[in-house]
Design a protein around this motif. Structure first.
Motif, PDB file in Angstrom:
ATOM      1  N   ALA A 126       0.959  -1.256   0.072  1.00  0.00           N
ATOM      2  CA  ALA A 126       0.100  -0.044  -0.230  1.00  0.00           C
ATOM      3  C   ALA A 126       0.942   1.227   0.271  1.00  0.00           C
ATOM      4  N   VAL A 127       0.686   2.065  -1.017  1.00  0.00           N
ATOM      5  CA  VAL A 127       1.743   3.289  -1.157  1.00  0.00           C
ATOM      6  C   VAL A 127       0.741   4.556  -1.221  1.00  0.00           C
ATOM      7  N   GLU A 128       1.169   5.578  -0.755  1.00  0.00           N
ATOM      8  CA  GLU A 128       0.334   6.995  -0.983  1.00  0.00           C
ATOM      9  C   GLU A 128       1.014   7.853  -2.003  1.00  0.00           C
ATOM     10  N   HIS A 129       0.338   8.471  -2.441  1.00  0.00           N
ATOM     11  CA  HIS A 129       0.932   9.809  -3.274  1.00  0.00           C
ATOM     12  C   HIS A 129       1.316  10.969  -2.323  1.00  0.00           C
ATOM     13  N   ARG A 130       2.645  11.304  -2.518  1.00  0.00           N
ATOM     14  CA  ARG A 130       3.144  12.634  -1.643  1.00  0.00           C
ATOM     15  C   ARG A 130       3.515  13.746  -2.512  1.00  0.00           C
ATOM     16  N   GLY A 131       3.627  13.352  -3.751  1.00  0.00           N
ATOM     17  CA  GLY A 131       3.922  14.530  -4.763  1.00  0.00           C
ATOM     18  C   GLY A 131       5.265  14.797  -4.942  1.00  0.00           C
ATOM     19  N   ALA A 132       5.897  15.644  -5.893  1.00  0.00           N
ATOM     20  CA  ALA A 132       7.116  15.979  -5.769  1.00  0.00           C
ATOM     21  C   ALA A 132       7.838  16.673  -4.702  1.00  0.00           C
ATOM     22  N   ALA A 133       8.986  16.726  -4.615  1.00  0.00           N
ATOM     23  CA  ALA A 133       9.473  17.212  -3.302  1.00  0.00           C
ATOM     24  C   ALA A 133       9.601  18.780  -3.309  1.00  0.00           C
ATOM     25  N   GLU A 134       9.608  19.380  -4.510  1.00  0.00           N
ATOM     26  CA  GLU A 134       9.366  20.799  -4.732  1.00  0.00           C
ATOM     27  C   GLU A 134       8.267  21.009  -5.813  1.00  0.00           C
ATOM     28  N   GLN A 135       7.226  21.965  -5.093  1.00  0.00           N
ATOM     29  CA  GLN A 135       6.245  22.097  -5.801  1.00  0.00           C
ATOM     30  C   GLN A 135       6.037  23.387  -6.309  1.00  0.00           C
ATOM     31  N   PRO A 136       5.475  24.050  -7.367  1.00  0.00           N
ATOM     32  CA  PRO A 136       5.483  25.414  -8.081  1.00  0.00           C
ATOM     33  C   PRO A 136       5.151  26.264  -6.789  1.00  0.00           C
ATOM     34  N   CYS A 137       5.689  27.672  -7.058  1.00  0.00           N
ATOM     35  CA  CYS A 137       4.989  28.588  -6.017  1.00  0.00           C
ATOM     36  C   CYS A 137       5.151  30.092  -6.689  1.00  0.00           C
ATOM     37  N   ALA A 138       4.865  30.868  -5.968  1.00  0.00           N
ATOM     38  CA  ALA A 138       4.808  32.264  -6.573  1.00  0.00           C
ATOM     39  C   ALA A 138       6.116  32.451  -7.377  1.00  0.00           C
ATOM     40  N   ASP A 139       7.261  32.228  -6.925  1.00  0.00           N
ATOM     41  CA  ASP A 139       8.592  32.793  -7.406  1.00  0.00           C
ATOM     42  C   ASP A 139       8.887  31.636  -8.495  1.00  0.00           C
ATOM     43  N   TYR A 140       8.436  30.365  -8.345  1.00  0.00           N
ATOM     44  CA  TYR A 140       8.829  29.235  -9.476  1.00  0.00           C
ATOM     45  C   TYR A 140       7.643  28.703  -9.602  1.00  0.00           C
ATOM     46  N   PRO A 141       6.868  29.223 -10.780  1.00  0.00           N
ATOM     47  CA  PRO A 141       5.448  28.825 -10.813  1.00  0.00           C
ATOM     48  C   PRO A 141       5.221  27.578 -11.828  1.00  0.00           C
ATOM     49  N   VAL A 142       6.279  27.228 -12.507  1.00  0.00           N
ATOM     50  CA  VAL A 142       6.111  26.211 -13.449  1.00  0.00           C
ATOM     51  C   VAL A 142       6.658  24.908 -13.181  1.00  0.00           C
ATOM     52  N   HIS A 143       6.373  23.786 -13.626  1.00  0.00           N
ATOM     53  CA  HIS A 143       7.192  22.618 -13.435  1.00  0.00           C
ATOM     54  C   HIS A 143       8.287  22.490 -14.597  1.00  0.00           C
ATOM     55  N   LEU A 144       9.348  21.944 -14.278  1.00  0.00           N
ATOM     56  CA  LEU A 144      10.737  21.597 -15.099  1.00  0.00           C
ATOM     57  C   LEU A 144      10.549  20.169 -15.089  1.00  0.00           C
ATOM     58  N   THR A 145      10.747  19.754 -16.465  1.00  0.00           N
ATOM     59  CA  THR A 145      11.140  18.206 -16.477  1.00  0.00           C
ATOM     60  C   THR A 145      11.984  17.885 -17.505  1.00  0.00           C
ATOM     61  N   THR A 146      12.813  17.127 -17.731  1.00  0.00           N
ATOM     62  CA  THR A 146      14.098  16.984 -18.484  1.00  0.00           C
ATOM     63  C   THR A 146      14.042  15.393 -19.191  1.00  0.00           C
ATOM     64  N   GLY A 147      14.665  15.336 -20.432  1.00  0.00           N
ATOM     65  CA  GLY A 147      14.715  14.118 -20.869  1.00  0.00           C
ATOM     66  C   GLY A 147      15.647  14.304 -22.247  1.00  0.00           C
ATOM     67  N   ARG A 148      15.339  13.189 -23.028  1.00  0.00           N
ATOM     68  CA  ARG A 148      16.168  12.734 -24.325  1.00  0.00           C
ATOM     69  C   ARG A 148      15.657  13.413 -25.409  1.00  0.00           C
ATOM     70  N   VAL A 149      16.667  13.644 -26.531  1.00  0.00           N
ATOM     71  CA  VAL A 149      16.019  13.669 -27.771  1.00  0.00           C
ATOM     72  C   VAL A 149      16.440  12.670 -28.800  1.00  0.00           C
ATOM     73  N   LEU A 150      16.021  12.770 -29.966  1.00  0.00           N
ATOM     74  CA  LEU A 150      16.177  11.550 -30.859  1.00  0.00           C
ATOM     75  C   LEU A 150      17.797  11.238 -31.200  1.00  0.00           C
ATOM     76  N   ALA A 151      18.431  12.313 -31.554  1.00  0.00           N
ATOM     77  CA  ALA A 151      19.761  12.335 -32.309  1.00  0.00           C
ATOM     78  C   ALA A 151      20.905  12.267 -31.074  1.00  0.00           C
ATOM     79  N   GLN A 152      20.442  12.402 -29.793  1.00  0.00           N
ATOM     80  CA  GLN A 152      21.693  12.275 -28.969  1.00  0.00           C
ATOM     81  C   GLN A 152      21.411  11.318 -27.947  1.00  0.00           C
ATOM     82  N   TYR A 153      22.604  11.000 -27.133  1.00  0.00           N
ATOM     83  CA  TYR A 153      22.311   9.793 -26.079  1.00  0.00           C
ATOM     84  C   TYR A 153      23.346  10.347 -24.764  1.00  0.00           C
TER      85      TYR A 153
END
Length: 690
Positions: free
Chosen positions: A551-578
């Motif tokens: 049994a697991v519970e949702h806690r959410g990300a360690a850092e949530q958006p706020c007035a000073d940092y209002p958006v989520h940032l995510t990262t990842g890969r693109v087709l031509a690079q590794y």
């Protein structure tokens, strides 16, 4: 030109088969008989030979003068003597743990095994980990807890085609593993359906029947909501759960409160979409769930994977052909790399280093006293964070990793590397990490050496030497043996087949037992699955044969958006690079447009930017600037940055999953600004870096 050599691609965990011909810059041709890719290769694979013949190849050991920053070429004996002397000094000053070792998920099994042996038997240090901790450690942790065993895919990849519904959680398969995407096409041709869960609508979603774009960091809540609806709809396989699992009553109770409207508030997935998703699963005889980094690289990644495993178990799918749960390993040897001893808490064969029987067995193979082997060390990020600090290592050996680009909170990690008394890097080019080193040791590349890899299916394959390395270059096995001979009396072989045979003896009887695998078997069979081709059909790897449900519970990300940092940032890969791009950015035929910041048109309009305009993204850890890329395929509250260049990981959060110690690469709070506006607006956070 000589006979073609059958080998495998140097990049991702598919380890696609290919043939190489030519002595200096080989030509790549198809190896149609290899079952994983049947001759298909992505653009990176077809151009892989472009790694050879480049002018930036390192061919002599180099030593850096710290006062002037100038590099000098030295002999191999001089370089290894300097490294050994530095390691002895660190040990004398701080004890055995004064020296640390950092490996990589792209190293062959032989190298990973020898590197772990070097750390424990020759150096006596517990301070060893590797960049695979940042790849699929959360899925590995969850797999061991749930099934008693971690093998990314417990079935061949081709089984995907037999599913009636395939759920991809946090995977952009079409860009990260293009030859595997053909399985999605064949699944749909036979009437199956594909569901993609990702905050971005990626090219993989173009092959999907249903695309869900949750708020980053809420995949766990989505899984809880799906299971809630499966229970409410009577779609749970109670007989299977009673016969093959434990923990179901607690899990069933834990999802009772996750009704669709609550899930919608947390994830942004509308309740009707969630109901349609659950209905699709409930009405399908074969459901397969595959997770990848998008779900796993979180401070709640292990629990997220457990939640999706619960869904697969509740449907009675795990162990059924064309169904079940699996993890799409990322790095070339992400599976084998963690099985044989370069992970902080493990010995070869996926044995635990704190198990007395495991210690005795491995020590017997190595010819050392079990009491001399160290215990568990720090995990990857915690190890880097401790470098140069009181009580932390003062010397570091890096093999197979470009830490400066790939580590989270990379500016801080770079400072820790710079604080060391001795940094030694083995590499083929002057990577960003090698540029900080005191000693750089030039090593062989993929086609210049022989060794085994274990792909995402648990299939052990053989990369065979196809060309001769440049004069002055040595293999990593030579480096390890050369250092070991200067630091201890423990014998180390430089012959990969001998090392693999020793690895087999050391792993015998362990969870990942390679003792029956030989180079000849791999050649004859086109690869050998450790543990068998398909797992869990009859029982799981726990002593009672049952899977564990948590049994697991949702806690959410360690850092949530706020007035000073209002958006989520995510990262990842693109087709031509590794990965960190140390290889692919040097292949001229691969497009290298550099980093970019992907934003939704609504967010771009508020900022007053168009595609191509300079944009700055900042988090509490750092700042980077890059051209904007305005696309309608990302959530309006989210921005995306690829991590193949220096910059992205200066932003990412070093919050760790408590079970896997995986950093939270995939989500943090950020703010955006047009570059010309940045100087006019002071940072509200004193730790944000300009």
């Amino acid at each position: 030109m000589g006979a073609a050599v059958e080998t495998h691609c140097p990049y991702c965990s598919l380890q696609c088969g290919m043939r190489l011909e030519g002595r200096r810059v080989p030509e790549v041709s198809a190896w149609e008989e290899f079952p994983v890719n049947r001759g298909a290769l992505c653009r990176k694979g077809w151009s892989a030979a472009g790694l050879y013949g480049g002018r930036d190849r390192l061919t002599s050991p180099l030593v850096r003068d710290r006062e002037t920053g100038e590099w000098s070429a030295v002999s191999w004996d001089d370089a290894l003597d300097r490294v050994a002397a530095g390691f002895r000094a660190a040990r004398a000053d701080r004890g055995p743990d004064g020296v640390a070792v950092f490996g990589g998920g792209g190293l062959t099994n032989e190298k990973a095994y020898s590197l772990g042996k070097l750390a424990r038997a020759a150096l006596g240090t517990s301070q060893i980990d590797y960049n695979g901790r940042w790849c699929m450690s959360s899925a590995a942790s969850a797999g061991i807890r749930a099934f008693g065993l971690d093998r990314g895919l417990p079935f061949p990849l081709a089984d995907v085609e037999e599913a009636d519904v395939l759920v991809l959680v946090g995977s952009n398969l079409a860009e990260t593993m293009p030859p595997a995407a053909r399985h999605l096409d064949r699944l749909r041709e036979r009437g199956g359906r594909v569901v993609v869960v990702d905050p971005r609508r990626t090219p993989t979603a173009d092959r999907a029947d249903l695309t869900l774009q949750p708020v980053p960091g809420t995949d766990l809540a989505l899984a809880l909501g799906v299971l809630h609806l499966l229970v409410a709809g009577g779609a749970v396989e109670e007989d299977y759960l009673a016969a093959r699992t434990t923990g179901w009553p607690e899990v069933r109770e834990s999802v009772a409160a996750w009704w669709p409207e609550r899930v919608e508030r947390v994830t942004g997935i509308e309740a009707h979409e969630l109901r349609a998703f659950a209905a699709m699963l409930a009405g399908s005889p074969r459901v397969m769930v595959l997770t990848a980094r998008g779900a796993e690289q979180h401070s709640t990644g292990s629990d997220t994977v457990l939640a999706w495993i619960n869904v697969a178990l509740a449907l009675g799918m795990v162990g059924k052909r064309g169904a079940g749960y699996g993890c799409l390993t990322g790095q070339g040897n992400g599976q084998g790399g963690r099985e044989h001893g370069q992970k902080a808490d493990q010995l070869p064969g996926y044995r635990r280093i704190d198990d007395p029987a495991a210690r005795a067995h491995v020590a017997g193979v190595w010819g050392v006293d079990p009491d001399t082997l160290p215990g568990p060390g720090r995990s990857a990020y915690e190890l880097l964070d401790a470098l140069g600090t009181p009580g932390g290592p003062s010397a570091l050996l890096v093999m197979g990793s470009n830490i400066v680009v790939s580590a989270p909170r990379a500016t801080h990690v770079t400072e820790r590397l710079e604080s060391l008394d001795l940094l030694v890097v083995c590499d083929v080019v002057m990577s960003e990490t090698a540029a900080l080193a005191d000693v750089v040791l030039p090593v062989t590349q993929w086609a210049e050496e022989t060794g085994t890899m274990t792909n995402l299916e648990g299939r052990v394959v053989l990369r065979q030497r196809a060309i001769t390395p440049p004069p002055g270059v040595r293999s990593d096995l030579d480096v390890i043996a050369g250092l070991a001979s200067r630091l201890s009396s423990v014998p180390f072989s430089t012959d990969p087949e001998e090392v693999f045979a020793e690895l087999g003896r050391a792993s015998a009887g362990g969870p990942a037992d390679y003792s029956a695998i030989t180079y000849d078997r791999i050649r004859d069979e086109g690869g050998v699955f450790w543990g068998g081709e398909r797992l869990f059909a009859e029982s799981f790897a726990h002593p009672d044969g049952r899977a564990r449900m948590y049994a697991v519970e949702h806690r959410g990300a360690a850092e949530q958006p706020c007035a000073d940092y209002p958006v989520h940032l995510t990262t990842g890969r693109v087709l031509a690079q590794y990965q960190s791009g140390a290889q692919t950015r040097r292949v001229r035929s691969l497009p290298d447009d550099g980093p970019f910041i992907e934003v939704h048109p609504l967010l771009a309009a508020r900022l007053g930017v168009d595609s191509g305009d300079p944009l700055r993204v900042s988090t509490r850890r750092g700042t980077m600037s890059a051209p904007a890329r305005v696309v309608p395929t990302i959530r309006p509250d989210t921005v995306f940055v690829p991590f193949h260049w220096v910059g992205a990981n200066r932003l990412t959060n070093d919050a760790l999953d408590p079970a896997s110690r995986m950093p939270e690469f995939k989500v943090c709070a950020a703010r955006l600004a047009r570059v010309e506006e940045v100087a006019q607006r002071p940072s509200p956070d004193p730790v944000a870096r300009a």
